[in-house]
Design a protein around this motif. Structure first.
Motif, PDB file in Angstrom:
ATOM      1  N   THR A 217       0.813  -1.212   0.000  1.00 43.19           N
ATOM      2  CA  THR A 217       0.000   0.000   0.000  1.00 43.19           C
ATOM      3  C   THR A 217       0.852   1.270   0.000  1.00 43.19           C
ATOM      4  O   THR A 217       0.363   2.342  -0.352  1.00 43.19           O
ATOM      5  N   SER A 218       2.118   1.143   0.389  1.00 42.94           N
ATOM      6  CA  SER A 218       3.011   2.305   0.387  1.00 42.94           C
ATOM      7  C   SER A 218       3.782   2.445  -0.924  1.00 42.94           C
ATOM      8  O   SER A 218       4.554   3.391  -1.099  1.00 42.94           O
ATOM      9  N   SER A 219       3.561   1.514  -1.839  1.00 40.59           N
ATOM     10  CA  SER A 219       4.321   1.514  -3.087  1.00 40.59           C
ATOM     11  C   SER A 219       3.889   2.648  -4.008  1.00 40.59           C
ATOM     12  O   SER A 219       2.709   2.997  -4.090  1.00 40.59           O
ATOM     13  N   GLN A 220       4.857   3.208  -4.725  1.00 38.72           N
ATOM     14  CA  GLN A 220       4.555   4.250  -5.702  1.00 38.72           C
ATOM     15  C   GLN A 220       3.771   3.694  -6.892  1.00 38.72           C
ATOM     16  O   GLN A 220       3.198   4.450  -7.672  1.00 38.72           O
ATOM     17  N   PHE A 221       3.751   2.369  -7.005  1.00 39.67           N
ATOM     18  CA  PHE A 221       3.040   1.735  -8.117  1.00 39.67           C
ATOM     19  C   PHE A 221       1.589   1.409  -7.769  1.00 39.67           C
ATOM     20  O   PHE A 221       0.867   0.866  -8.597  1.00 39.67           O
ATOM     21  N   PHE A 222       1.173   1.731  -6.538  1.00 43.03           N
ATOM     22  CA  PHE A 222      -0.219   1.485  -6.171  1.00 43.03           C
ATOM     23  C   PHE A 222      -1.076   2.526  -6.889  1.00 43.03           C
ATOM     24  O   PHE A 222      -0.897   3.729  -6.703  1.00 43.03           O
ATOM     25  N   PRO A 223      -2.029   2.103  -7.719  1.00 41.91           N
ATOM     26  CA  PRO A 223      -2.819   3.067  -8.502  1.00 41.91           C
ATOM     27  C   PRO A 223      -3.554   4.073  -7.608  1.00 41.91           C
ATOM     28  O   PRO A 223      -4.107   3.705  -6.575  1.00 41.91           O
ATOM     29  N   ASP A 224      -3.564   5.311  -8.023  1.00 40.52           N
ATOM     30  CA  ASP A 224      -4.229   6.362  -7.256  1.00 40.52           C
ATOM     31  C   ASP A 224      -5.705   6.043  -7.047  1.00 40.52           C
ATOM     32  O   ASP A 224      -6.422   5.707  -8.002  1.00 40.52           O
ATOM     33  N   GLY A 225      -6.143   6.171  -5.802  1.00 42.42           N
ATOM     34  CA  GLY A 225      -7.552   5.981  -5.482  1.00 42.42           C
ATOM     35  C   GLY A 225      -7.970   4.556  -5.228  1.00 42.42           C
ATOM     36  O   GLY A 225      -9.047   4.312  -4.658  1.00 42.42           O
ATOM     37  N   TYR A 226      -7.146   3.584  -5.604  1.00 40.40           N
ATOM     38  CA  TYR A 226      -7.550   2.191  -5.474  1.00 40.40           C
ATOM     39  C   TYR A 226      -7.617   1.744  -4.008  1.00 40.40           C
ATOM     40  O   TYR A 226      -8.495   0.969  -3.626  1.00 40.40           O
ATOM     41  N   GLU A 227      -6.671   2.204  -3.195  1.00 35.22           N
ATOM     42  CA  GLU A 227      -6.645   1.764  -1.800  1.00 35.22           C
ATOM     43  C   GLU A 227      -7.906   2.200  -1.061  1.00 35.22           C
ATOM     44  O   GLU A 227      -8.494   1.417  -0.300  1.00 35.22           O
ATOM     45  N   GLU A 232     -13.166  -0.084   1.289  1.00 29.71           N
ATOM     46  CA  GLU A 232     -14.609  -0.017   1.480  1.00 29.71           C
ATOM     47  C   GLU A 232     -15.316  -1.316   1.111  1.00 29.71           C
ATOM     48  O   GLU A 232     -16.513  -1.467   1.399  1.00 29.71           O
ATOM     49  N   ILE A 233     -14.612  -2.231   0.460  1.00 29.12           N
ATOM     50  CA  ILE A 233     -15.242  -3.492   0.050  1.00 29.12           C
ATOM     51  C   ILE A 233     -14.575  -4.652   0.782  1.00 29.12           C
ATOM     52  O   ILE A 233     -13.475  -4.536   1.305  1.00 29.12           O
ATOM     53  N   GLY A 234     -15.243  -5.782   0.824  1.00 30.97           N
ATOM     54  CA  GLY A 234     -14.681  -6.946   1.481  1.00 30.97           C
ATOM     55  C   GLY A 234     -13.781  -7.741   0.550  1.00 30.97           C
ATOM     56  O   GLY A 234     -13.774  -7.528  -0.670  1.00 30.97           O
ATOM     57  N   GLU A 235     -13.013  -8.647   1.140  1.00 29.84           N
ATOM     58  CA  GLU A 235     -12.179  -9.529   0.324  1.00 29.84           C
ATOM     59  C   GLU A 235     -13.064 -10.396  -0.571  1.00 29.84           C
ATOM     60  O   GLU A 235     -14.195 -10.711  -0.231  1.00 29.84           O
ATOM     61  N   HIS A 236     -12.512 -10.765  -1.723  1.00 26.37           N
ATOM     62  CA  HIS A 236     -13.212 -11.603  -2.699  1.00 26.37           C
ATOM     63  C   HIS A 236     -14.502 -10.935  -3.181  1.00 26.37           C
ATOM     64  O   HIS A 236     -15.538 -11.579  -3.337  1.00 26.37           O
ATOM     65  N   SER A 237     -14.413  -9.618  -3.376  1.00 30.62           N
ATOM     66  CA  SER A 237     -15.573  -8.897  -3.906  1.00 30.62           C
ATOM     67  C   SER A 237     -15.098  -7.743  -4.781  1.00 30.62           C
ATOM     68  O   SER A 237     -13.924  -7.361  -4.756  1.00 30.62           O
ATOM     69  N   TYR A 238     -16.024  -7.170  -5.564  1.00 33.45           N
ATOM     70  CA  TYR A 238     -15.664  -6.115  -6.501  1.00 33.45           C
ATOM     71  C   TYR A 238     -16.363  -4.806  -6.114  1.00 33.45           C
ATOM     72  O   TYR A 238     -17.356  -4.790  -5.381  1.00 33.45           O
ATOM     73  N   SER A 239     -15.824  -3.713  -6.639  1.00 37.16           N
ATOM     74  CA  SER A 239     -16.342  -2.385  -6.322  1.00 37.16           C
ATOM     75  C   SER A 239     -17.374  -1.945  -7.356  1.00 37.16           C
ATOM     76  O   SER A 239     -17.533  -2.565  -8.412  1.00 37.16           O
ATOM     77  N   THR A 240     -18.043  -0.853  -7.051  1.00 39.63           N
ATOM     78  CA  THR A 240     -18.818  -0.161  -8.067  1.00 39.63           C
ATOM     79  C   THR A 240     -17.842   0.643  -8.925  1.00 39.63           C
ATOM     80  O   THR A 240     -16.704   0.886  -8.526  1.00 39.63           O
TER      81      THR A 240
END
Length: 301
Positions: A217-227, A232-240
């Protein structure tokens, strides 16, 4: 986790799988463990056919015993002996250390379903406990000066912690209308990976079903906004769908691995073991423990 310990765990897992094939039998039904799955077969039925010619269960067992029987039996004896001695000497492995090793092993995997992960973690836990118990037993008579332990810890203390990470996949499209359509298909039961292959504009991940892997989560390669969305969602699930830097994204959170940090006192016994193994060039094998006990087995005394 040291590389030596990691490869030790992987090796024992392989030997354990062979032992399962060799020894897990009950009457005519044999349980074969393969990739965490169980399958029942009968010893009086062929295990394969080649152009109508049978390969019998007996033939299969003979080859396994001849090629792997000694190592498999030795592994079983090692595990029983280490467990027995650890209980006698009250050797307990820190749950926090176990969780760290499970996190490392998990981060080396591709996407796993919940049941697959649970089965894998059960095996990993057994092997992690075994390997650390073995470390304590092999090094219990090797004193390491406190100053040396502190010096080593101060230089390498970061290697004992685990940084938080998320295992993600995504579908990236150019507009919200397309994303809403894809989200609707997901809600109807469509496969996330397949939709990524068909619709994602991210050429680097679309052929792998949108898989991004484990990202600190501290990586510069973590896409903006994804964290923020993943939290807000649980494991093994997808976002809106949500606006991303270069389009509109839907993310799938496979797993979230928490941060694990140790104080000096918490990790000190494990650092001492690591230094003792290195300084005395001790191999992570249970064989030296056999010399102190009466062990009579099929392949010798």
């Amino acid at each position: 986790m040291s590389r030596k310990l990691l490869w030790g765990i992987i090796t024992v897992l392989l030997i354990t799988n062979i032992a399962t094939l060799l020894f897990m039998s009950q009457n005519d039904d044999v349980i074969v463990s393969e990739d965490g799955e169980e399958k029942a077969i009968r010893s009086n039925e062929p295990v394969a056919t080649i152009d109508g010619e049978d390969v019998t269960y007996a033939d299969w067992m003979t080859v396994l015993r001849e090629n792997h029987g000694e190592k498999a039996l030795q592994s079983l004896i090692d595990r029983h002996l280490v467990s027995k001695l650890a209980e006698e000497k009250n050797i307990e492995i820190s749950e926090k250390v176990i969780e760290r090793e499970l996190a490392y092993l998990t981060s080396m995997q591709g996407p796993l379903e919940e049941e697959e992960l649970a089965r894998a973690e059960e095996k990993w836990r057994e092997e992690v406990i075994y390997r650390y118990q073995l470390e304590f037993l092999l090094t219990e008579d090797v004193p390491i000066p406190e100053a040396e332990v502190e010096e080593y810890y101060n230089v390498y203390k970061n290697q004992y912690d685990f940084s938080p990470a998320m295992q993600l996949s995504h579908i990236l499209v150019s507009d919200m209308e397309t994303a809403e359509r894809i989200y609707g298909e997901l809600e109807q039961g469509a496969n996330f990976e397949q939709l990524a292959r068909e619709n994602s504009i991210d050429d680097e991940t679309k052929n792998s079903g949108g898989y991004l892997g484990f990202i600190n989560t501290s990586s510069q390669f973590f896409p903006d906004g994804y964290e923020e969305i993943a939290n807000e969602i649980g494991e093994h699930s997808y976002s809106t769908p949500f606006a991303a830097g270069n389009g509109v994204a839907i993310i799938y959170l496979h797993q979230a691995l928490p941060e694990i940090e140790f104080s000096y006192e918490e990790i000190k016994p494990y650092v001492e073991n690591e230094l003792a193994l290195h300084e005395k060039n001790i191999s992570l094998q249970a064989t030296p423990l056999w010399e102190e006990h009466e062990i009579d087995w099929l392949y010798g005394n």
